[in-house]
Design an enzyme around this catalytic site. Structure first.
Site, PDB file in Angstrom:
ATOM      1  CB  THR A 173      -0.970  -0.029   1.188  1.00  0.00           C
ATOM      2  OG1 THR A 173      -0.244  -0.205   2.387  1.00  0.00           O
ATOM      3  CG2 THR A 173      -1.990  -1.143   1.030  1.00  0.00           C
ATOM      4  CE  LYS A 193       0.247  -3.414   3.378  1.00  0.00           C
ATOM      5  NZ  LYS A 193      -0.527  -2.493   4.250  1.00  0.00           N
ATOM      6  CB  THR A 224      -3.292  -3.466   7.622  1.00  0.00           C
ATOM      7  OG1 THR A 224      -4.424  -2.803   8.145  1.00  0.00           O
ATOM      8  CG2 THR A 224      -3.327  -4.929   8.008  1.00  0.00           C
ATOM      9  CD  GLU A 232       2.118   5.266   6.382  1.00  0.00           C
ATOM     10  OE1 GLU A 232       1.771   5.875   7.395  1.00  0.00           O
ATOM     11  OE2 GLU A 232       1.328   4.774   5.562  1.00  0.00           O
ATOM     12  CG  ASN A 270       0.087   8.665   8.799  1.00  0.00           C
ATOM     13  OD1 ASN A 270      -0.526   7.724   8.329  1.00  0.00           O
ATOM     14  ND2 ASN A 270       1.340   8.588   9.200  1.00  0.00           N
ATOM     15  CB  SER A 296      -8.231  14.387   2.067  1.00  0.00           C
ATOM     16  OG  SER A 296      -8.265  14.273   3.460  1.00  0.00           O
TER      17      SER A 296
END
Lengths: 407, 407
Positions: free
Chosen positions: A170, A192, A203, A283, A402, A407
């Site tokens: 992702t 992942k 996740t 991230e 994040n 959006s």
């Protein structure tokens, strides 16, 4: 942890160019089923050709469990799996009874496709994993068409494993896989995400495979022991997702029956390496941070303290700024519900003492933390308990990824 | 909470242009003693002229307590205070036995200066508060010279209170003070920082004063009740500082003896207003967020759940991005150790339902969160427990301020 493992397997070798199809008896692949609007790979299959079909799993401790987690937990009570179908592009979490029906329908469709293909399979032999935004139903027309197609694409070679690892990505920037070759048997895996770095997207999904002869109990033991020391100690922002799933499947195709210790060590080594890959690709990460607490009353208290520091936003922002602000480390450990004597705590950053017996060490403000690896060692001097937690810094990129996501 | 309070005091009025010197019997001021390198105000004094000198305090729950906290906790066991001396520019935390001696010397120096000035005072009647970077000793020559000077500068007018409020500022951008005038008596207060927004700098320090006739037990009761509903529910990043201190002093100069209920309500109103000011000026804040959990098994579980959501980095980054990502709210509440039924949880943002019975509500992704106030309401539908926690979003500015600080 890798060190301990290598000691048990002097001849074993970790290879990151191979994954779930490294062990004999497994096929896999990844395809683009159109679930992701981008057209990227979004559906993965791991298929166990046998002769054995034993399996074990560990799942998120979040009380809010996605439909695929509820399904797979139920399926795993049999200790048997023939296949795992995984999708990115949607978590199928908080989708109500219809979401659960979607998961069930996916498992039924895969079982039917595998049966048509020549391997009689029931839905109860199929685990389902999903990852993506929480709260939306999956585009089931695309998922079901993809499930039928993917059975014809799966392959036994190493390519299949890598395609599968790519299809579950992702916000991951690289696919994550590894294989450990023991003497005549192998453990492979793909992963992942990491913990709850982004619950709506990142996740953690992990599928591990082995061609060892190992029944469900042996797999369950090895998996729980390994997860407790690896995935449970990778803590990016203190949460776990609605979809976190780690599965371990055995085919028995090597005809080798390792001892429980050997199996434990091999599974631990694979999990540990996947954790390191998850941490490195977290991230917004700019620093790979390990928080170690030593000298705690016992190992449990050491883990509680290490986790408290690993989750502290002020420690993490300081590390992002390469700032040896050891006061924040003390303040965060002081909040943890563990036994400590403030006058006896010592802290070092990358081996340089910054706090000794609760007060600053000479030169503490000048310690160089500009590199991308930071080891924080906190000695509570209260006992012999010890534990390490892997985490990352808290960076602008983390906030950006994040805040901008759905959006 | 303000509402409940106003109901008890139909004629009472909150005024933010006044603070600790609003009640009769108090003098205060702030000076620049040279503790801060910038030359800004860095030393504050609050002096109780009496006739009464009752006092109560609540302190950080961090196991690592700064020297001034250790000192002031000891002093408060007498239930009496004549003065509070506060410095910014250094926390005097994690400074060992010498740091404690520095605090003691500061209290002794103030007692001597007040005695010279004409009010016989012992060090045991002096509370000390400090805020700034953890781990460094204070420049005691400057502190002690300042302590002697400040006694001659203190004034009874409202200017003195405002100067004191300015002298305790660190990353605060505005001084924070408020006074509540009841019929013939008053409660005033000043505050800086908020929770552990930056442990090395933004410690929360609060001094409250009243000219009511109220003994130490009454003050302690009122303060603990108010703090539990206000400061304890202001949660910027989940931690509390090594230096957090809230003090309440009574002079009895009004000669009015309010009932415990009246005192509780007035102190609560002042604390509530100071909390709102702290939240609005929190580091990096772009959104003032209130997390309310209703329908919990009981109030304690509601508070645990609200706090879990308020501390979740992914919820906070989503709100920074004005993103109605309700899935993250569910995922965070699902981690809280409280009784819940995933199928019955409902969530609204600013009154718009985004999740009903555990699944997305129509239009949930389109809810407008672009304003600077966000009310998150989570209904667990499991009981009648309710609680609210104030927090902020997690912004780039937060990361910037906290990564760049001590370097």
């Amino acid at each position: 942890m890798s060190g301990a493992c290598a000691a048990n397997h002097p001849t074993s070798k970790l290879v990151r160019t191979q994954g779930v199809t490294a062990p004999a008896g497994f096929r896999a692949t990844g395809i683009s089923a159109g679930i992701k609007a981008t057209g990227k790979l979004d559906l993965a299959l791991v298929f166990n050709e046998g002769p054995d079909h034993h399996a074990a799993g560990v799942f998120t401790r979040n009380q809010i469990k996605a439909a695929p987690v509820q399904w797979s937990q139920q399926v795993l009570t049999t200790g048997r799996l023939r296949a795992v179908i995984l999708n990115s592009g949607g978590a199928n979490a908080c989708t109500g009874p219809l979401g659960f029906q979607d998961t069930h329908a996916t498992a039924e469709a895969l079982a039917a496709a595998l049966s048509d293909w020549g391997t009689e399979t029931g839905a109860i032999e199929v685990a389902v994993c999903s990852t993506g935004l929480i709260g939306d139903r999956l585009p089931m027309d695309k998922v079901l068409a993809g499930v039928t197609e993917i059975v014809h694409e799966m392959a036994g070679g190493l390519t299949g494993g890598e395609e599968a690892a790519r299809a579950i990505m992702t916000t991951d920037t690289v696919p994550k896989q590894v294989a450990l070759h023991a003497e005549n048997w192998t453990v492979g895996g793909m992963a992942k995400g990491a913990g709850m770095m982004a619950p709506s997207l990142a996740t953690m999904l992990v599928v591990l495979t082995t061609d060892a002869v190992a029944d469900a109990t042996a797999l369950d033991t090895a998996l729980r022991r390994a997860a407790a020391k690896t995935f449970d100690r990778l803590d990016i922002d203190g949460s776990c997702s609605t979809n976190d799933t780690v599965l371990l499947l055995s085919s028995g195709a090597s005809e080798v029956t390792p001892s429980q210790d050997e199996l434990d060590a091999a599974v631990l080594a694979v999990c540990d390496d996947l954790c390191a890959q998850l941490q490195a690709d977290a991230e917004g990460v700019t620093k790979k941070v390990t928080i170690t607490v030593a000298g705690a009353l016992n190992d449990d208290e050491a883990l509680v303290a290490a986790r408290a520091v690993a989750r502290d936003s002020l420690v993490k922002t300081a590390l992002f700024g390469s700032d040896p602000n050891w006061g924040r480390v003390l303040a965060s450990v002081g909040i943890a519900p563990v036994t400590l004597d403030p006058q006896r705590i010592s802290v070092s950053f990358n081996g340089s003492p910054v706090c000794v017996d609760g007060a600053g060490a000479p030169g503490a403000r000048e310690v160089d933390l500009s590199g991308d690896v930071i080891e924080v060692l906190i000695d509570l001097a209260s006992g012999s308990g010890t534990a390490s937690v892997r985490t990352t810094d808290l960076s602008h990129a983390y906030v950006e990824e994040n805040s901008a996501y759905s959006s």
